[in-house]
Write a protein that holds these residues in place. Structure first.
Motif, mmCIF file in Angstrom:
data_model
loop_
_atom_site.group_PDB
_atom_site.id
_atom_site.type_symbol
_atom_site.label_atom_id
_atom_site.label_comp_id
_atom_site.label_asym_id
_atom_site.label_seq_id
_atom_site.Cartn_x
_atom_site.Cartn_y
_atom_site.Cartn_z
ATOM 1 N N ALA A 101 49.734 -35.427 -27.090
ATOM 2 C CA ALA A 101 49.670 -36.706 -26.495
ATOM 3 C C ALA A 101 48.537 -37.686 -27.567
ATOM 4 N N VAL A 102 47.505 -36.885 -27.837
ATOM 5 C CA VAL A 102 46.500 -37.445 -28.885
ATOM 6 C C VAL A 102 47.354 -37.725 -30.070
ATOM 7 N N GLN A 103 48.105 -36.954 -30.593
ATOM 8 C CA GLN A 103 48.764 -36.950 -31.819
ATOM 9 C C GLN A 103 49.734 -38.089 -31.877
ATOM 10 N N ARG A 104 50.397 -38.410 -30.685
ATOM 11 C CA ARG A 104 51.310 -39.510 -30.427
ATOM 12 C C ARG A 104 50.428 -40.837 -30.376
ATOM 13 N N ASN A 105 49.519 -40.692 -29.815
ATOM 14 C CA ASN A 105 48.629 -42.070 -29.639
ATOM 15 C C ASN A 105 47.994 -42.502 -31.072
ATOM 16 N N LYS A 106 47.646 -41.531 -31.895
ATOM 17 C CA LYS A 106 47.150 -41.745 -33.161
ATOM 18 C C LYS A 106 48.157 -42.302 -34.024
ATOM 19 N N GLU A 107 49.433 -41.691 -33.937
ATOM 20 C CA GLU A 107 50.457 -42.119 -34.661
ATOM 21 C C GLU A 107 50.947 -43.549 -34.468
#
Length: 184
Positions: A101-107
Motif C-alpha cells: 500500500a505504501v509503495q502504491r501510494n508513493k507511485e
C-alpha cells in the motif's frame, strides 16, 4: 534581503491619441482599467505558478517520507506487526499488508508530481506568451538595483538575469502593496 520587483506594461494601445477632448479623459480611464486588468491577470498567473511549485514541493516531501518508510520496513519480517495512519486513525496491520500500500501510494504521488510538472511548464509558457503579447517587463526595485551595480563593480563576472521571473513569490504582495508601476 527583501526582493521587490516592479511590473511595467508597455502596450501599443498606450500610444493612442484620442480624437475628441471630451472622450480623452474617458479613454485614458478605460486604458488604465485595461492596463490594470492585464497586470492583475499576469499577477494571478504568476500566483498560480507559485501554487503549483508549492504543491510539487509538498508532494516531493511526501514521496521522500514514503521512501524512508519503505526503506525502514522492507528488510523486516513480513509477518511483523506495524501501525499505519489511515484517515487520521492509527490501525494495526502486518508489514506484508502495509508495504504494498505504501509503495502504491508513493507511485501515485510520483505520477501526480509528473503531471504537475507538465502543468507547470505549460503555465510558464502561457505566462511568457502573455508577457510577450502585452510587453510586460519586470524591473528590480531601486534599492536592489543599486546593490546589483555595487556588486558588479567589485567583480569581473556578471550574471545575466532574465526579464521574466517565474518563481517570484511576491507577485501578490506587489499587487496589494501598490508597487505595480505602469509605464506610459
Amino acid at each position: 534581503m527583501p526582493s521587490f520587483m516592479y511590473l511595467s506594461l508597455i502596450s501599443p494601445a498606450m500610444h493612442y491619441t484620442g480624437g475628441m477632448a471630451s472622450r480623452a479623459g474617458s479613454d485614458s480611464r478605460e486604458l488604465q482599467m485595461n492596463e490594470q486588468l492585464i497586470l492583475n491577470t499576469y499577477a494571478n498567473m504568476r500566483t498560480e505558478v507559485n501554487q503549483i511549485y508549492s504543491k510539487i514541493t509538498e508532494l516531493e516531501m511526501e514521496v521522500s517520507e514514503h521512501s524512508l518508510v519503505i526503506g525502514a520496513i522492507q528488510p523486516l519480517d513480513p509477518s511483523r506487526r506495524c501501525y499505519r495512519m489511515v484517515g487520521g486513525v492509527l490501525v494495526e496491520r502486518t508489514i506484508n499488508e502495509v508495504l504494498p500500500a505504501v509503495q502504491r501510494n508513493k507511485e501515485g504521488l510520483e505520477e501526480v508530481i509528473a503531471r504537475l510538472n507538465e502543468a507547470l511548464e505549460k503555465k510558464k509558457k502561457e505566462i511568457a506568451e502573455f508577457a510577450l503579447k502585452y510587453k510586460i517587463k519586470i524591473r528590480k526595485a531601486d534599492s536592489e538595483a543599486k546593490e546589483d551595480t555595487s556588486q558588479k563593480e567589485g567583480s569581473a563576472q556578471g550574471v545575466l538575469v532574465g526579464l521574466l521571473c517565474f518563481s517570484c513569490l511576491i507577485s501578490k504582495e506587489l499587487e496589494t502593496n501598490g508597487i505595480l508601476e505602469l509605464w506610459k
